[in-house]
Design an enzyme around this catalytic site. Structure first.
Site, short mmCIF file in Angstrom:
data_model
loop_
_atom_site.label_atom_id
_atom_site.label_comp_id
_atom_site.label_asym_id
_atom_site.label_seq_id
_atom_site.Cartn_x
_atom_site.Cartn_y
_atom_site.Cartn_z
CG ASP A 269 -19.30 11.93 13.18
OD1 ASP A 269 -19.25 13.03 12.61
OD2 ASP A 269 -18.83 10.90 12.66
CD GLU A 612 -12.18 5.44 -2.71
OE1 GLU A 612 -12.35 4.43 -2.00
OE2 GLU A 612 -11.09 5.71 -3.24
#
Length: 861
Positions: A269, A612
């Site tokens: 990542d 979110e």
């Protein structure tokens, strides 16, 4: 004559050099990708090898290697690369319970991706968001509704997640029998990763029970690796049992490569290797060379970041051997050959650029949006609505196209909002529109962004520099046609070619208001902002955590205001959210008065991807770092809904969100509730089709809707005890698999082909399903497995599903084949999952509600 001979000899020499060049094995397209990679590997210097192990890989002209960036996105359509079809967010597509349709979606996505990448390649090397390696799907388990990135997943169930994830991979990578792979997909984030976002760079998922690891967190990854042959796996930011996931020998070497036999690429990542040693992170390693060596030695081949530049020093210091570098790099080179990216003639070149956001793909986006909608509640069959009613549309999400895109999105040619779609159904004299309230504030911003134009085109012109001084070589130019929602979180650039740190930007447009009044310039940012109007700086601020109007313009209709916004990254992640418009204080009495003549209220509420998502800076009450601290509808919306209810209005609540909401009060105040997710470019049309009966809804919840946060364990507790339908003991508000229809289905008694199954035998369950209503509809038949003797494991768990269409008054027999794999269960004696002998119950029906499921017993020998 002598001159002619010299020319002939020269031509022959050139031909000879060309022939020699073409005879190099790595350039021979008749050889396998494995053979070509092996040959090319040994022609590279150590510095070249290391450069090719970073996501932004440079060109190596002497060997004909082109510039390539491994980072591309296609979560629900080609992302971040301009025009593309935008399908519903992943969690919405999971609600379709239709993996066959999902395969069609991603087959279409891969067509658009190949066409776009070919065009980009013709313009030069493949830069970020232009290549053929796509970092999707996200098959983490959505274990807690507070997780901001749960919207990117396929829900809380391992089986459903695996089925949907495999459909994505197969659609992206294309047929296995072709010379070149269509694209490469990536299973992420491996593993045991599902928030919180705010501390993911230091969080340790520890003390994970073997049962939870093998039965919940790993099955979808195993499906993608062993059944769908996914070409990439991305390791996660957090630690697992003390080790950073991107340096976890247990995860990457023992499980992924040794036990599962994975041969593909592991990519970190973005920035995850830096987390091995940087301040306020895991700090499990002393410096970058130890971090990089540790990551490669434990199986991470490709870094999204810059730490692998330290690998030559790590070799010099004896921390790693160059042979280990070769193992990883060979996998990377092999992948590029498998895609045809190294070859002169582009693979899959027959796919025309005209497929991008084509009419066919727009229709597919509409179909998926329709199938994703879940009818949660329908008191007294209020829905579908008659077209003779007077309808009021209220709420902050009624006319917000950007909200519908979710995150990791592309940009469609047009997005149909709910307001626009209803206007196509009802005449203006039957329609009232009143935004009513903001999502979280008691002041609504009526956007006037559409009145901004640059070079006589909608939006702002953007200029970027890879420094904080707004000077020197321009790194990129772009056009911004919607209110700004920029974030460098997750190492995401504001635009291709722009750094994620040490950069600045200038946005310019002409604001031409059509009416006079006060116009607020509202910002929320991490970084510094300077606002100028007509060449004069009127405001300067920085790091505003909440949406704030930093300047109010006394605008005059017909005038033209030159607007310039200067932004620079200061420290940490940069974010910039901006819109301009009229700030309207909430007056509930006035709202109720305006809609008093309506027969029914369509309240388009919920939240949005600005609240979110991934590692965000939002600090509004109820939200933290992209996650939520509770699951309730924001208070301002709840208060307005109560006022409308008390006024005696029939209310249809349309909830837009990427996660489960605590809608217990709304279930009382509202007559009907639709869950619309973030439904993509055709979302407004799909919702209107359901509301007015042009489409009979059949979506099912891929997550449990809890009554309140009181039903959910602590966010940082990764134990599955008490979580999801598989383990919770309380009664939820709406269970996993729940969804209503405008018709009614009943289930007859299922029949097994045999009730005692010997090892290796196959068995099938045939279920009669009847449509006893008045119209054709689709039903999602769900099959769950229960092991009564196991008191520690899941109460029951999904093992099969099938979405079918049944005409009114007809019965269909649905046959579900069961194999030994269907009876895999955790064996506490060996801490493994395998087909386990014993007595089971097969539970079947239209949701996970035990009160509505029928059962049949079966014994596995």
């Amino acid at each position: 004559m002598k001159k002619c001979w010299i020319q002939i000899i020269g031509v022959c020499c050139l031909l000879s050099v060309s022939a020699c060049k073409q005879s190099l094995p790595y350039q021979n397209t008749s050889l396998s990708a494995e053979q070509r990679a092996e040959d090319l590997l040994h022609r590279l210097t150590l510095e070249e090898k290391v450069a090719l192990m970073q996501n932004s890989s440079p060109a190596i002209p002497r060997l004909g290697i082109k510039e390539y960036d491994w980072w591309n996105e296609a979560l629900h359509g080609v992302g971040r690369a301009g025009l593309a079809t935008v399908y519903p967010q992943a969690i919405g597509m999971a609600a379709s319970f239709n993996d066959s349709l999902l395969y069609k979606v991603f087959d279409a996505v891969s067509d658009e991706a190949r066409a776009k990448s070919r065009v980009f390649s013709e313009q030069g090397g493949l830069k970020r968001y232009q290549g053929l390696t796509f970092w999707t799907p996200n098959v983490n388990i959505f274990r807690d509704p507070r997780w901001g990135r749960g919207q990117e997943t396929y829900g809380e169930d391992p089986y459903l997640t695996g089925c949907m994830g495999m459909a994505v991979v197969r659609g992206l990578q294309g047929p296995a029998d072709q010379k070149y792979d269509k694209l490469h997909a990536c299973a992420k984030h491996f593993a045991v990763h599902s928030g919180p976002e705010w501390n993911r760079h230091s969080f340790d998922a520890e003390n994970i029970a073997p049962r939870d690891l093998w039965e919940t967190y790993l099955p979808a990854f195993k499906d993608l690796v062993q059944k769908a042959d996914v070409k990439e796996v991305m390791c996660a930011y957090n630690r697992f049992e003390g080790e950073p996931c991107c340096g976890s020998n247990r995860l990457l070497m023992q499980i992924l490569r040794d036990e599962w036999g994975y041969k593909g690429i592991v990519v970190s990542d973005c920035g995850a290797i830096s987390d091995f040693y940087a301040p306020n992170t895991h700090q499990t390693h002393p410096d970058n060379k130890h971090a990089s060596a540790g990551a490669v030695l434990n199986g991470t081949d490709l870094e999204c970041g810059n730490e692998y530049a330290s690998l030559p020093k790590a070799i010099q210091d004896g921390l790693i051997d160059e042979k280990q570098i070769d193992i990883s790099l060979k996998r990377l080179l092999k992948a590029r050959f498998e895609l045809g990216e190294m070859d002169a003639r582009p693979a899959w070149a027959e796919i025309p650029a005209s497929v991008v956001n084509s009419a066919k793909h727009q229709q597919l986006a509409l179909q998926m949006a329709r199938e994703s909608i879940v009818l949660l509640q329908n008191k007294n069959q209020l829905l579908p609505l008659g077209k003779n009613l007077k309808v009021a549309i209220v709420g902050p999400n009624a006319n917000d196209s950007v909200m519908q895109w979710g995150n990791y999105n592309g940009f469609p040619a047009h997005t149909t909002t709910l307001l626009e779609a209803v206007r196509k159904v009802l005449p203006e004299n039957q329609l009232i529109y009143e935004e009513g309230c903001d999502r979280t504030s008691d002041k609504a911003l009526r956007s006037l962004f559409h009145e901004c134009r640059a070079d006589n085109k909608p939006g702002f012109n953007a200029t970027y520099w890879n420094n904080r001084r707004y000077e020197g070589t321009v790194a990129a130019t772009d056009r911004v046609t919607t209110p700004f929602h920029f974030s460098s979180g997750g190492a995401t650039a504001f635009a291709p070619g722009v750094q994620t740190a040490d950069f600045s930007a200038c946005y310019r447009s002409t604001f031409s208001p059509t009416r006079s009044g006060k116009v607020a310039f509202r910002f929320q940012m991490d970084g510094g902002v300077a606002l100028s109007i007509d060449g004069k700086e009127v405001a300067q601020t920085g790091n505003s955590k909440n949406p704030t109007a930093i300047y109010t313009l006394d605008a005059k209709a017909g005038q033209h205001y030159q607007v310039e916004i200067r932004f620079k990254q200061l420290y940490g992640d940069a974010t910039l959210n901006f819109d301009l418009g009229e700030e309207v204080p909430l007056n509930m009495t006035a709202v109720v008065e305006k809609v008093k003549d309506a027969d029914v209220i369509l309240f388009a509420g919920g939240i949005s991807p600005t609240l979110e998502g991934e590692e965000m800076s939002v600090t509004i009450p109820g939200f933290r770092g992209g996650d939520r601290t509770d699951i309730e509808l924001p208070a301002v919306q709840r208060a307005l809904l109560q006022q409308l209810h008390q006024a005696g209005k029939k209310i249809v609540f349309i909830n837009f969100s990427g996660s489960a909401m605590g809608l217990l009060p709304e279930s009382t105040a509202c007559d009907a509730i639709l869950q619309a997710w973030y439904p993509g470019e055709a979302g407004g049309t799909a919702v209107a089709d359901v509301l007015f009966g042009n489409y009979n809804p059949a979506g099912r919840l891929p997550v449990t809707f809890y009554e309140s946060i009181a039903q959910v364990p602590d966010f940082e507790d990764y134990s599955m005890k008490g979580r999801t339908y598989r383990y919770m003991q309380q009664k939820p508000l709406f269970p996993f698999g729940h969804g209503l229809s405008y018709t009614e289905f009943t289930y007859g008694d299922a029949k097994l082909s045999k009730s005692i199954v010997a090892k290796g035998e196959k068995v099938s369950l045939t279920i009669p399903v009847s449509n006893v209503g008045q119209r054709e509809g689709e039903e999602v038949v769900q099959l769950y497995l229960k092991r009564p003797s196991d008191k520690e494991g899941p109460r029951y768990t999904l093992r099969a599903f099938k979405r079918i269409s049944i005409p009114a008054g007809k019965t269909e027999s649905v046959t579900i084949p069961l194999t030994q794999e269907s009876f895999e269960w955790f064996d506490s004696a060996t801490n493994t999952v395998h087909p386990l002998a014993g007595a089971y119950e097969l539970l079947y029906g239209g949701s996970s509600d035990l009160d509505k499921l029928k059962s049949v017993s079966i014994t596995v020998q």
